[in-house]
Design a protein around this motif. Structure first.
Motif, mmCIF file in Angstrom:
data_model
loop_
_atom_site.group_PDB
_atom_site.id
_atom_site.type_symbol
_atom_site.label_atom_id
_atom_site.label_comp_id
_atom_site.label_asym_id
_atom_site.label_seq_id
_atom_site.Cartn_x
_atom_site.Cartn_y
_atom_site.Cartn_z
ATOM 1 N N ASN A 165 0.822 -1.211 0.000
ATOM 2 C CA ASN A 165 0.000 0.000 0.000
ATOM 3 C C ASN A 165 0.858 1.263 0.000
ATOM 4 O O ASN A 165 0.520 2.257 -0.660
ATOM 5 C CB ASN A 165 -0.936 0.003 1.205
ATOM 6 C CG ASN A 165 -2.084 -0.981 1.069
ATOM 7 O OD1 ASN A 165 -2.420 -1.402 -0.045
ATOM 8 N ND2 ASN A 165 -2.674 -1.370 2.187
ATOM 9 N N VAL A 166 1.969 1.240 0.723
ATOM 10 C CA VAL A 166 2.862 2.400 0.725
ATOM 11 C C VAL A 166 3.453 2.607 -0.661
ATOM 12 O O VAL A 166 3.489 3.729 -1.187
ATOM 13 C CB VAL A 166 3.988 2.233 1.767
ATOM 14 C CG1 VAL A 166 5.025 3.352 1.611
ATOM 15 C CG2 VAL A 166 3.416 2.235 3.181
ATOM 16 N N LEU A 167 3.913 1.528 -1.284
ATOM 17 C CA LEU A 167 4.492 1.641 -2.628
ATOM 18 C C LEU A 167 3.441 2.119 -3.629
ATOM 19 O O LEU A 167 3.731 2.938 -4.509
ATOM 20 C CB LEU A 167 5.075 0.299 -3.062
ATOM 21 C CG LEU A 167 6.253 -0.217 -2.221
ATOM 22 C CD1 LEU A 167 6.711 -1.577 -2.723
ATOM 23 C CD2 LEU A 167 7.411 0.770 -2.235
ATOM 24 N N ALA A 168 2.218 1.631 -3.502
ATOM 25 C CA ALA A 168 1.149 2.048 -4.414
ATOM 26 C C ALA A 168 0.834 3.529 -4.240
ATOM 27 O O ALA A 168 0.558 4.236 -5.212
ATOM 28 C CB ALA A 168 -0.095 1.200 -4.166
ATOM 29 N N LYS A 169 0.886 4.003 -3.005
ATOM 30 C CA LYS A 169 0.597 5.416 -2.737
ATOM 31 C C LYS A 169 1.555 6.332 -3.489
ATOM 32 O O LYS A 169 1.168 7.401 -3.970
ATOM 33 C CB LYS A 169 0.686 5.685 -1.231
ATOM 34 C CG LYS A 169 0.341 7.119 -0.853
ATOM 35 C CD LYS A 169 0.288 7.312 0.653
ATOM 36 C CE LYS A 169 1.675 7.391 1.257
ATOM 37 N NZ LYS A 169 1.642 7.773 2.689
ATOM 38 N N TYR A 170 2.808 5.891 -3.635
ATOM 39 C CA TYR A 170 3.810 6.694 -4.338
ATOM 40 C C TYR A 170 3.983 6.256 -5.800
ATOM 41 O O TYR A 170 4.943 6.636 -6.463
ATOM 42 C CB TYR A 170 5.146 6.599 -3.604
ATOM 43 C CG TYR A 170 5.136 7.305 -2.266
ATOM 44 C CD1 TYR A 170 5.305 8.680 -2.187
ATOM 45 C CD2 TYR A 170 4.923 6.598 -1.085
ATOM 46 C CE1 TYR A 170 5.287 9.338 -0.962
ATOM 47 C CE2 TYR A 170 4.898 7.238 0.144
ATOM 48 C CZ TYR A 170 5.087 8.607 0.199
ATOM 49 O OH TYR A 170 5.058 9.249 1.422
ATOM 50 N N GLU A 171 3.042 5.443 -6.284
ATOM 51 C CA GLU A 171 3.011 4.984 -7.680
ATOM 52 C C GLU A 171 4.319 4.288 -8.078
ATOM 53 O O GLU A 171 4.869 4.515 -9.157
ATOM 54 C CB GLU A 171 2.712 6.158 -8.628
ATOM 55 C CG GLU A 171 1.358 6.797 -8.368
ATOM 56 C CD GLU A 171 1.028 7.910 -9.351
ATOM 57 O OE1 GLU A 171 1.934 8.333 -10.098
ATOM 58 O OE2 GLU A 171 -0.137 8.350 -9.394
ATOM 59 N N ILE A 172 4.804 3.428 -7.202
ATOM 60 C CA ILE A 172 6.008 2.640 -7.470
ATOM 61 C C ILE A 172 5.577 1.250 -7.916
ATOM 62 O O ILE A 172 4.874 0.538 -7.182
ATOM 63 C CB ILE A 172 6.897 2.566 -6.219
ATOM 64 C CG1 ILE A 172 7.423 3.960 -5.883
ATOM 65 C CG2 ILE A 172 8.051 1.595 -6.429
ATOM 66 C CD1 ILE A 172 8.164 4.046 -4.574
#
Length: 220
Positions: A165-172
């Motif tokens: 979820n953290v990676l998705a938030k930063y579009e990684i």
């Protein structure tokens, strides 16, 4: 076998006679340095298979040490890496092993200092390409050719989703991901290869999540 580019066939720009025994070895050493996050005081290198048989003639020894000194495959200093390591106070030992490995070009590297140590197993699969197959007793598959993060965490429900979820938030975008554990309910290792280097603030956000023990970054 499919190749993505001409460099998969002819190998990388490098010092030394062999992409497998020199460039690949240097990259294994450099991943060890990256994961340890500093220059170690001592290094033990155990060589198996073809690495053990030809390491001096093909420069595998100087390549691994050069990588641990954070030299890239084309760095001329690799040729003098053993002398440079000694000058920098780094004690290096090589061990030739007779055990037959799963892959012919295998090295087990232990590095350490007064503050800690790290052990990994790397294989050189040709054309300068490598895989890290073990880290501190955890089984994994890390190419070393893409930005990545390694997350040591408590083996609990929802840990993977929190990090994703953290990676998705930063579009990684995640290119490859796997989780390894030694024992159910204890510590686990999340290995995530991504498409771009991850900023320090994102690492900190992941590390601050509940259940996370340590987050390490490998940059491209």
């Amino acid at each position: 076998m499919k190749y993505k580019s001409v460099f998969d066939i002819i190998g990388p720009v490098m010092i030394g006679p062999s992409s497998s025994h020199t460039a690949g070895a240097a990259r294994i050493g450099r991943v060890a340095r990256s994961l340890f996050e500093r220059q170690p005081k001592w290094v033990d290198v155990h060589l198996y298979g073809s690495f053990a048989e030809t390491y001096k003639g093909h420069g595998t020894d100087v390549a691994i040490v050069g990588g641990i000194l954070d030299f890239d495959t084309f760095d001329e200093r690799i040729k003098s890496s053993l002398e440079l390591a000694e000058q920098r106070g780094m004690k290096v030992q090589f061990h030739v092993e007779e055990a037959i490995p799963e892959h012919p070009n295998t090295a087990r590297i232990r590095v350490g200092d007064n503050d800690g140590e790290l052990e990994l197993v790397g294989i050189s699969i040709g054309g300068g390409k490598i895989e890290i197959t073990e880290l501190n007793g955890f089984q994994l598959k890390l190419s070393g050719h893409h930005p990545a993060i390694l997350v040591v965490h408590n083996d609990r429900f929802g840990a993977i989703a929190k990090v994703s979820n953290v990676l998705a938030k930063y579009e990684i975008n995640i290119g490859h991901m796997e989780v390894s554990r030694k024992e159910k309910g204890k510590l686990a290792l999340m290995t995530i290869e991504v498409d771009q280097n991850i900023e320090e603030k994102i690492l900190k956000e992941i590390e601050d999540l509940e259940g996370m023990e340590k987050v390490t970054r490998i940059v491209d």
